[in-house]
Design an enzyme around this catalytic site. Structure first.
Site, short mmCIF file in Angstrom:
data_model
loop_
_atom_site.label_atom_id
_atom_site.label_comp_id
_atom_site.label_asym_id
_atom_site.label_seq_id
_atom_site.Cartn_x
_atom_site.Cartn_y
_atom_site.Cartn_z
N LEU A 165 8.18 -0.28 28.14
CA LEU A 165 7.22 -1.39 28.21
C LEU A 165 7.32 -2.15 29.53
CD1 LEU A 165 7.45 -2.89 24.59
CD2 LEU A 165 6.02 -1.02 25.44
N HIS A 166 6.15 -2.56 30.03
CA HIS A 166 6.06 -3.33 31.26
C HIS A 166 5.06 -4.46 31.04
CE1 HIS A 166 2.35 -1.12 31.73
NE2 HIS A 166 2.99 0.04 31.82
N HIS A 220 1.87 -3.76 29.00
CA HIS A 220 2.04 -3.79 27.55
C HIS A 220 2.21 -5.24 27.06
CE1 HIS A 220 3.85 0.25 28.69
NE2 HIS A 220 2.94 0.63 27.80
N GLY A 278 6.21 3.07 24.61
CA GLY A 278 7.45 2.46 25.07
C GLY A 278 7.52 2.41 26.59
N LYS A 290 -6.82 0.15 31.41
CA LYS A 290 -6.15 1.12 32.29
C LYS A 290 -6.47 2.55 31.85
CE LYS A 290 -2.65 2.97 34.68
NZ LYS A 290 -1.84 3.66 33.72
N ASP A 291 -6.45 2.79 30.52
CA ASP A 291 -6.77 4.12 29.98
C ASP A 291 -8.21 4.09 29.46
OD1 ASP A 291 -3.95 5.74 29.70
OD2 ASP A 291 -3.68 3.58 29.55
N GLY A 317 -5.36 -1.04 26.59
CA GLY A 317 -5.59 -1.44 27.97
C GLY A 317 -6.78 -0.69 28.56
P1 AMP Z 1 1.17 3.75 27.01
O1 AMP Z 1 2.51 3.22 26.59
O2 AMP Z 1 1.13 4.19 28.43
O3 AMP Z 1 0.61 4.74 26.03
O4 AMP Z 1 0.19 2.51 26.97
C1 AMP Z 1 0.06 1.73 25.81
C2 AMP Z 1 -1.08 0.78 25.98
O5 AMP Z 1 -0.82 -0.08 27.09
C3 AMP Z 1 -2.40 1.50 26.29
O6 AMP Z 1 -3.44 0.87 25.57
C4 AMP Z 1 -2.55 1.30 27.75
O7 AMP Z 1 -3.89 1.32 28.20
C5 AMP Z 1 -1.94 -0.07 27.95
N1 AMP Z 1 -1.54 -0.22 29.35
C6 AMP Z 1 -0.79 0.63 30.09
N2 AMP Z 1 -0.69 0.19 31.35
C7 AMP Z 1 -1.42 -0.95 31.42
C8 AMP Z 1 -1.72 -1.86 32.46
N3 AMP Z 1 -1.27 -1.70 33.71
N4 AMP Z 1 -2.50 -2.94 32.17
C9 AMP Z 1 -2.98 -3.11 30.90
N5 AMP Z 1 -2.72 -2.29 29.87
C10 AMP Z 1 -1.95 -1.22 30.13
#
Ligand code: AMP
Length: 280
Positions: free
Chosen positions: A33-34, A37, A31, A149-150, A147
């Site tokens: 979300l940006h 996401h 969540g 990113k991770d 992403g």
């Molecule tokens: P999170 O909500 O932080 O667990 O992220 C959910 C998914 O969104 C994960 O697969 C992240 O790698 C991806 N994500 C988070 N930030 C970014 C970003 N800046 N660019 C691309 N994907 C992202």
């Protein structure tokens, strides 16, 4: 867009879609979300998947002194964003729904789980692997979107999916950044104005290493030292790791080659940020 809270409803939704000939895509998130996401949801739409977005702040991937209780929770705004991007379903389970009382079953990807973020956040990847397994078992997706990113998380989940023969295609999407270079993260809201400015040194270090590599520098020690120097200049930043590793094993390499993962984790004030690039 439907909002679903239970595993059995999500499974029924997925099975109905697949019986109807659709490919089911899952976008796991915590969540807040940006645009990062949103890019994953859009990637799933582009493939014409029936798209489920999960929103679950997973307690088992947070350490005892981490930010689980204050992690940003913006459910109403998340639903609007997911709907605008074309999600078909939001899956928002309670903690009890995913972790019934007295749960004793966990998923551990040995070795990989102790490297990079796993080294500084013991138990983190066990929590990630466990919750993503639960989400895969519930949603029975054909594809799941993550992403870059991770990047370490991607390595752990690729290995888990392969080892358990889960039959889910892992799709990895590029890092979305603010115009000034900062990688988008739900945790960026924690940063003060000064910390946010200093945090830009992470993406600057990434770009510097990319340029050096393009210019023929492959010695890991040289590349890491260049990044280290750039970040050390910022007094609010404490480096957790700067590493060049093989993306599938997360083990350090001595010489960078195309496909090598260059990754950084650092505390900016109290906020832990990560960033990376795959060298081309
Ligand atoms: P999170 O909500 O932080 O667990 O992220 C959910 C998914 O969104 C994960 O697969 C992240 O790698 C991806 N994500 C988070 N930030 C970014 C970003 N800046 N660019 C691309 N994907 C992202």
């Amino acid at each position: 867009m439907q909002i679903i809270h239970t595993v059995s409803e999500l499974r029924a939704w997925s099975r109905t879609r697949r019986t109807g000939g659709r490919v089911v895509g899952l976008v796991p998130t915590m969540g807040a979300l940006h645009a990062g996401h949103a890019s994953l949801i859009r990637a799933a739409r582009r493939e014409r998947d029936a798209v489920a977005v999960s929103i679950f702040v997973n307690p088992t991937q947070f350490g005892p002194n981490e930010d689980f209780s204050r992690y940003p929770r913006t459910f109403d705004a998340d639903c609007k964003l997911a709907e605008a991007e074309g999600a078909d379903v939001i899956f928002a389970p309670t903690v009890d729904e995913l972790y019934p009382t007295s749960t004793t079953t966990f998923v551990e990807v040995e070795g990989l789980s102790d490297r990079l973020d796993g080294a500084s956040r013991p138990g983190h990847f066990r929590g990630v692997a466990t919750v993503v397994s639960k989400l895969f078992i519930a949603a029975e997706p054909d594809r799941a979107y993550f992403g870059q990113k991770d990047a370490a998380q991607v390595a752990v989940l690729r290995r888990m999916t392969e080892d358990l023969r889960l039959g889910v295609e892992i799709v990895v999407c590029p890092i979305i950044r603010d115009p000034d270079g900062l990688a988008l993260s739900s945790r960026n809201v924690y940063l003060s104005a000064e910390e946010r400015t200093q945090a830009l040194s992470l993406s600057r270090a990434i770009r510097r290493v990319e340029t050096l590599f393009t210019n023929g520098v492959t010695d890991t020690a040289v590349l890491i030292a260049a990044a280290d120097k750039l970040i050390q200049n910022e007094n609010k930043i404490r480096i957790d790791y700067i590493a060049l590793v093989d993306w599938s094993t997360l083990l350090p390499v001595e010489t960078a080659t195309p496909g090598t993962l260059f990754a950084i984790a650092a505390y900016v004030g109290a906020t832990r940020l990560i960033d990376n690039t795959i060298l081309l």
